[in-house]
Design a protein around this motif. Structure first.
Motif, PDB file in Angstrom:
ATOM      1  N   LEU A  90       0.813  -1.220   0.000  1.00  0.00           N
ATOM      2  CA  LEU A  90       0.000   0.000   0.000  1.00  0.00           C
ATOM      3  C   LEU A  90       0.849   1.274   0.000  1.00  0.00           C
ATOM      4  CD1 LEU A  90      -2.905  -0.921   2.472  1.00  0.00           C
ATOM      5  CD2 LEU A  90      -3.035  -0.644  -0.018  1.00  0.00           C
ATOM      6  N   PHE A  91       2.132   1.145   0.363  1.00  0.00           N
ATOM      7  CA  PHE A  91       3.012   2.304   0.328  1.00  0.00           C
ATOM      8  C   PHE A  91       3.222   2.811  -1.105  1.00  0.00           C
ATOM      9  CE2 PHE A  91       3.915   2.020   4.714  1.00  0.00           C
ATOM     10  CZ  PHE A  91       4.624   3.159   5.066  1.00  0.00           C
ATOM     11  N   LEU A  92       3.077   1.928  -2.078  1.00  0.00           N
ATOM     12  CA  LEU A  92       3.292   2.355  -3.464  1.00  0.00           C
ATOM     13  C   LEU A  92       2.249   3.369  -3.913  1.00  0.00           C
ATOM     14  CD1 LEU A  92       5.094  -0.221  -3.167  1.00  0.00           C
ATOM     15  CD2 LEU A  92       4.633  -0.669  -5.576  1.00  0.00           C
ATOM     16  N   PRO A  93       0.933   3.072  -3.804  1.00  0.00           N
ATOM     17  CA  PRO A  93      -0.045   4.099  -4.174  1.00  0.00           C
ATOM     18  C   PRO A  93      -0.040   5.299  -3.229  1.00  0.00           C
ATOM     19  CG  PRO A  93      -1.164   2.165  -3.254  1.00  0.00           C
ATOM     20  CD  PRO A  93       0.263   1.782  -3.486  1.00  0.00           C
ATOM     21  N   ALA A  94       0.311   5.074  -1.959  1.00  0.00           N
ATOM     22  CA  ALA A  94       0.378   6.203  -1.020  1.00  0.00           C
ATOM     23  C   ALA A  94       1.432   7.200  -1.470  1.00  0.00           C
ATOM     24  CB  ALA A  94       0.694   5.698   0.388  1.00  0.00           C
ATOM     25  N   ALA A  95       2.583   6.696  -1.908  1.00  0.00           N
ATOM     26  CA  ALA A  95       3.646   7.577  -2.387  1.00  0.00           C
ATOM     27  C   ALA A  95       3.228   8.265  -3.683  1.00  0.00           C
ATOM     28  CB  ALA A  95       4.927   6.773  -2.602  1.00  0.00           C
ATOM     29  N   GLY A  96       2.543   7.521  -4.558  1.00  0.00           N
ATOM     30  CA  GLY A  96       2.116   8.104  -5.827  1.00  0.00           C
ATOM     31  C   GLY A  96       1.156   9.258  -5.643  1.00  0.00           C
ATOM     32  N   SER A  97       0.282   9.153  -4.639  1.00  0.00           N
ATOM     33  CA  SER A  97      -0.696  10.219  -4.392  1.00  0.00           C
ATOM     34  C   SER A  97      -0.172  11.271  -3.417  1.00  0.00           C
ATOM     35  CB  SER A  97      -1.989   9.618  -3.831  1.00  0.00           C
ATOM     36  OG  SER A  97      -1.739   9.000  -2.578  1.00  0.00           O
ATOM     37  N   SER A  99      -0.304  11.252  -0.329  1.00  0.00           N
ATOM     38  CA  SER A  99      -1.374  11.460   0.643  1.00  0.00           C
ATOM     39  C   SER A  99      -0.911  10.973   2.009  1.00  0.00           C
ATOM     40  CB  SER A  99      -2.633  10.706   0.218  1.00  0.00           C
ATOM     41  OG  SER A  99      -3.564  10.634   1.274  1.00  0.00           O
ATOM     42  N   PHE A 100      -0.807  11.865   2.973  1.00  0.00           N
ATOM     43  CA  PHE A 100      -0.384  11.479   4.310  1.00  0.00           C
ATOM     44  C   PHE A 100      -1.391  10.520   4.939  1.00  0.00           C
ATOM     45  CE2 PHE A 100       0.169  12.597   8.966  1.00  0.00           C
ATOM     46  CZ  PHE A 100       1.352  11.881   9.111  1.00  0.00           C
ATOM     47  N   SER A 101      -2.672  10.735   4.672  1.00  0.00           N
ATOM     48  CA  SER A 101      -3.704   9.834   5.203  1.00  0.00           C
ATOM     49  C   SER A 101      -3.526   8.424   4.668  1.00  0.00           C
ATOM     50  CB  SER A 101      -5.096  10.357   4.837  1.00  0.00           C
ATOM     51  OG  SER A 101      -5.334  11.612   5.427  1.00  0.00           O
ATOM     52  N   PHE A 102      -3.177   8.310   3.385  1.00  0.00           N
ATOM     53  CA  PHE A 102      -2.954   6.999   2.768  1.00  0.00           C
ATOM     54  C   PHE A 102      -1.734   6.326   3.406  1.00  0.00           C
ATOM     55  CE2 PHE A 102      -3.778   4.968  -1.655  1.00  0.00           C
ATOM     56  CZ  PHE A 102      -3.758   3.700  -1.084  1.00  0.00           C
ATOM     57  N   PHE A 103      -0.674   7.097   3.655  1.00  0.00           N
ATOM     58  CA  PHE A 103       0.493   6.556   4.340  1.00  0.00           C
ATOM     59  C   PHE A 103       0.110   6.009   5.716  1.00  0.00           C
ATOM     60  CE2 PHE A 103       3.266   9.284   1.547  1.00  0.00           C
ATOM     61  CZ  PHE A 103       4.049   8.261   1.050  1.00  0.00           C
ATOM     62  N   LEU A 104      -0.736   6.731   6.427  1.00  0.00           N
ATOM     63  CA  LEU A 104      -1.150   6.281   7.758  1.00  0.00           C
ATOM     64  C   LEU A 104      -1.948   4.982   7.688  1.00  0.00           C
ATOM     65  CD1 LEU A 104      -2.181   9.657   9.473  1.00  0.00           C
ATOM     66  CD2 LEU A 104      -0.030   8.395   9.692  1.00  0.00           C
ATOM     67  N   VAL A 105      -2.801   4.846   6.661  1.00  0.00           N
ATOM     68  CA  VAL A 105      -3.555   3.604   6.473  1.00  0.00           C
ATOM     69  C   VAL A 105      -2.598   2.442   6.204  1.00  0.00           C
ATOM     70  CG1 VAL A 105      -5.169   2.395   4.948  1.00  0.00           C
ATOM     71  CG2 VAL A 105      -5.671   4.729   5.687  1.00  0.00           C
ATOM     72  N   GLN A 158      19.795   5.523   4.111  1.00  0.00           N
ATOM     73  CA  GLN A 158      20.477   5.394   2.834  1.00  0.00           C
ATOM     74  C   GLN A 158      19.517   5.461   1.650  1.00  0.00           C
ATOM     75  OE1 GLN A 158      23.775   5.251   2.334  1.00  0.00           O
ATOM     76  NE2 GLN A 158      23.460   5.199   0.129  1.00  0.00           N
ATOM     77  N   PHE A 159      18.363   4.794   1.751  1.00  0.00           N
ATOM     78  CA  PHE A 159      17.489   4.634   0.588  1.00  0.00           C
ATOM     79  C   PHE A 159      16.223   5.485   0.620  1.00  0.00           C
ATOM     80  CE2 PHE A 159      19.914   0.656   0.817  1.00  0.00           C
ATOM     81  CZ  PHE A 159      20.454   0.629  -0.467  1.00  0.00           C
ATOM     82  N   ILE A 160      15.907   6.105   1.753  1.00  0.00           N
ATOM     83  CA  ILE A 160      14.708   6.948   1.827  1.00  0.00           C
ATOM     84  C   ILE A 160      15.066   8.418   1.968  1.00  0.00           C
ATOM     85  CG2 ILE A 160      12.638   7.477   3.167  1.00  0.00           C
ATOM     86  CD1 ILE A 160      12.391   4.527   3.841  1.00  0.00           C
ATOM     87  N   ASP A 189       8.312   9.693  -3.543  1.00  0.00           N
ATOM     88  CA  ASP A 189       8.595   8.521  -4.385  1.00  0.00           C
ATOM     89  C   ASP A 189       9.774   7.706  -3.884  1.00  0.00           C
ATOM     90  OD1 ASP A 189       6.478   9.037  -6.065  1.00  0.00           O
ATOM     91  OD2 ASP A 189       7.678  10.115  -7.554  1.00  0.00           O
ATOM     92  N   ALA A 190      10.648   8.314  -3.078  1.00  0.00           N
ATOM     93  CA  ALA A 190      11.816   7.590  -2.567  1.00  0.00           C
ATOM     94  C   ALA A 190      11.422   6.406  -1.693  1.00  0.00           C
ATOM     95  CB  ALA A 190      12.712   8.548  -1.775  1.00  0.00           C
ATOM     96  N   ILE A 191      10.195   6.402  -1.211  1.00  0.00           N
ATOM     97  CA  ILE A 191       9.714   5.339  -0.319  1.00  0.00           C
ATOM     98  C   ILE A 191       9.309   4.084  -1.083  1.00  0.00           C
ATOM     99  CG2 ILE A 191       7.727   4.772   1.173  1.00  0.00           C
ATOM    100  CD1 ILE A 191       7.935   7.491   2.394  1.00  0.00           C
ATOM    101  N   ARG A 192       8.991   4.212  -2.354  1.00  0.00           N
ATOM    102  CA  ARG A 192       8.350   3.121  -3.089  1.00  0.00           C
ATOM    103  C   ARG A 192       9.210   1.865  -3.194  1.00  0.00           C
ATOM    104  NH1 ARG A 192       5.066   5.865  -8.065  1.00  0.00           N
ATOM    105  NH2 ARG A 192       4.091   3.822  -8.005  1.00  0.00           N
ATOM    106  N   MET A 193      10.433   1.981  -3.649  1.00  0.00           N
ATOM    107  CA  MET A 193      11.270   0.794  -3.851  1.00  0.00           C
ATOM    108  C   MET A 193      11.580   0.055  -2.551  1.00  0.00           C
ATOM    109  SD  MET A 193      12.564  -1.351  -5.852  1.00  0.00           S
ATOM    110  CE  MET A 193      12.334  -0.504  -7.424  1.00  0.00           C
ATOM    111  N   PRO A 194      11.973   0.738  -1.462  1.00  0.00           N
ATOM    112  CA  PRO A 194      12.227   0.001  -0.217  1.00  0.00           C
ATOM    113  C   PRO A 194      11.033  -0.818   0.254  1.00  0.00           C
ATOM    114  CG  PRO A 194      13.124   2.213  -0.055  1.00  0.00           C
ATOM    115  CD  PRO A 194      12.331   2.165  -1.329  1.00  0.00           C
ATOM    116  N   TYR A 195       9.822  -0.276   0.114  1.00  0.00           N
ATOM    117  CA  TYR A 195       8.659  -1.017   0.602  1.00  0.00           C
ATOM    118  C   TYR A 195       8.226  -2.117  -0.356  1.00  0.00           C
ATOM    119  CZ  TYR A 195       8.107   1.520   4.880  1.00  0.00           C
ATOM    120  OH  TYR A 195       8.321   2.008   6.147  1.00  0.00           O
TER     121      TYR A 195
END
Length: 428
Positions: A90-97, A99-105, A158-160, A189-195
């Motif tokens: 779910l971190f992938l669409p959260a990063a794309g949008s 949206s802090f609320s999406f990150f929290l979900v 290192q990655f985020i 977007d830096a969050i997407r690959m690690p997750y």
């Protein structure tokens, strides 16, 4: 098959789960400054990252305990791993949008999975072998929690973290020139690959657990004799459990506060860049946490667990007194020393809370995991203090200092009642 060999592979596999929730908890000190930047948050808003994780523990712990009680350890572990993996995706669409609320979900779902894993793994480890060595075995397994604790800030740093820290004036200029949104999106977007990598690793681990046969574990004399076999809140009538739950609430609140605002603290006190602060957190503070786990397990051969817990709580309190009242690098060094003394607190409080309960340990385990909600509340109090004092995050560290004082009181009261239990020639 000898009993010891029977439990070796399950013990190794279940111990690997300790890394997963350690990574979740200890990536938050990276996510808090990163999402504060990417989503333009205040200190109080960024503290909601911790709240999402630890509220999941509070709301999911009882259902997880009920699930374990009804369906057993293995199915509970599989369900927890699936939730963890879904949350990571779910971190992938959260990063794309962005949206802090999406990150929290997404964080809530990951934490729900971690709640299942932690509610099950802690009591399960105590069942995988001789009941007399259960406390030592749990502390040993929790030592590998320390591996995740020091790797998460290093990997995240290192990655985020980008290392780019614009001043308010620079951000205002970027907004005026129309480049601000592109910059903020690149940070998100830096969050997407690690997750994505996390999700794949969890899927592989789920497959392994599905294929391996897991025993339900050893019982003990109290298992058969205990009247606390019913999955009920009545277990709180046991003062041992009640005070352990209270101590765990304040301990976890303190633990989360110490790590989550470390990067902010270092920036405030000595203007340390975020990447360097993340490296210090992982390579020094959390390595100390990991070393403390192994050291504490060894020391418990000679010092009773409650007594060692009291000594470590006093040390943590004194270090925070110095960190909140001094300036320069020494204040940061004192804060970095605290995780060494935090190291044994969670498993020791946990073991002191469930010792001798038999099947009642399953309900007590759920309540002790629910107590982790302290990690959702205390960081918000820190954020409020910081925001109300113009960003003085150093002063806000009075919150974990008070929490450690309460843990120390619990340890002192338990040390008076604690009976020595022999483990390998020493006290458990």
């Amino acid at each position: 098959m000898p009993r010891q060999n029977k439990y070796l592979l399950p013990f190794i596999l279940v111990t690997s789960l300790f890394f997963l929730w350690a990574f979740l908890h200890n990536i938050n000190p990276i996510l808090i400054p990163h999402l504060k930047k990417a989503c333009q948050l205040s200190d109080t808003e960024s503290a909601l990252i911790d709240s999402a994780v630890y509220l999941a523990y509070f709301t999911i712990a009882l259902p997880a305990g009920w699930f374990m009680n009804k369906f057993g350890f293995k199915k509970g572990i599989l369900f927890g791993l699936l939730l963890y993996g879904i949350g990571a995706l779910l971190f992938l669409p959260a990063a794309g949008s962005r949206s802090f609320s999406f990150f929290l979900v997404a964080l809530f779902v990951i934490a729900a999975g971690a709640t299942f894993l932690e509610t099950i793994a802690n009591p399960y480890i105590t069942k995988l072998g001789d009941p007399a060595t259960a406390t030592q075995r749990l502390n040993f397994a929790q030592s590998f929690n320390g591996v995740g604790a020091f790797l998460a800030p290093i990997i995240g740093g290192q990655f985020i973290l980008s290392g780019i820290e614009h001043s308010p004036a620079e951000l205002s200029n970027m907004h005026a020139s129309g480049t601000l949104n592109a910059y903020l999106q690149s940070e998100a977007d830096a969050i997407r690959m690690p997750y994505l990598v996390i999700a794949v690793v969890v899927l592989v681990l789920t497959t392994i657990f599905y294929l391996v046969k897991l025993p339900e574990g050893e019982g003990d004399a109290t298992e058969e004799q205990s009247g606390n076999t019913k999955f009920s809140l009545a277990i709180l009538r046991n003062k041992q459990v009640l005070w352990a739950v209270i101590a765990q609430f304040f301990y976890v609140g303190a633990q989360v506060c110490v790590g989550s605002f470390f990067i902010r603290f270092s920036k405030y006190v000595i203007d340390l860049p975020e990447k360097q602060a993340a490296f210090w957190l992982g390579s020094i503070a959390m390595v100390g946490f990991m070393v403390g786990r192994f050291t504490g397990t060894f020391l418990m051969k000679f010092i009773r667990p409650a007594q060692l817990l009291f000594l470590y709580a006093v040390a943590s309190t004194l270090l925070l007194v110095v960190a909140t009242n001094s300036q320069g690098p020494f204040a940061v060094y004192c804060l970095m020393a605290v995780p060494f003394f935090m190291s044994i607190m969670f498993p020791t409080i946990f073991a002191l809370g469930i010792t001798g309960l038999g099947k009642g340990a399953r309900m007590a385990s759920s309540l002790l995991v629910m107590a982790i909600v302290g990690g959702a509340i205390m960081p918000l109090l820190m954020g409020q203090i910081s925001d109300l004092t113009g960003g003085n995050i150093q002063l806000a560290y009075v919150i974990p200092m008070i929490c450690f004082m309460i843990v120390g009181w619990f340890a002192w009261s338990r040390s008076r009642d604690e009976m020595p239990v022999t483990v390998g020639g020493g006290h458990r």
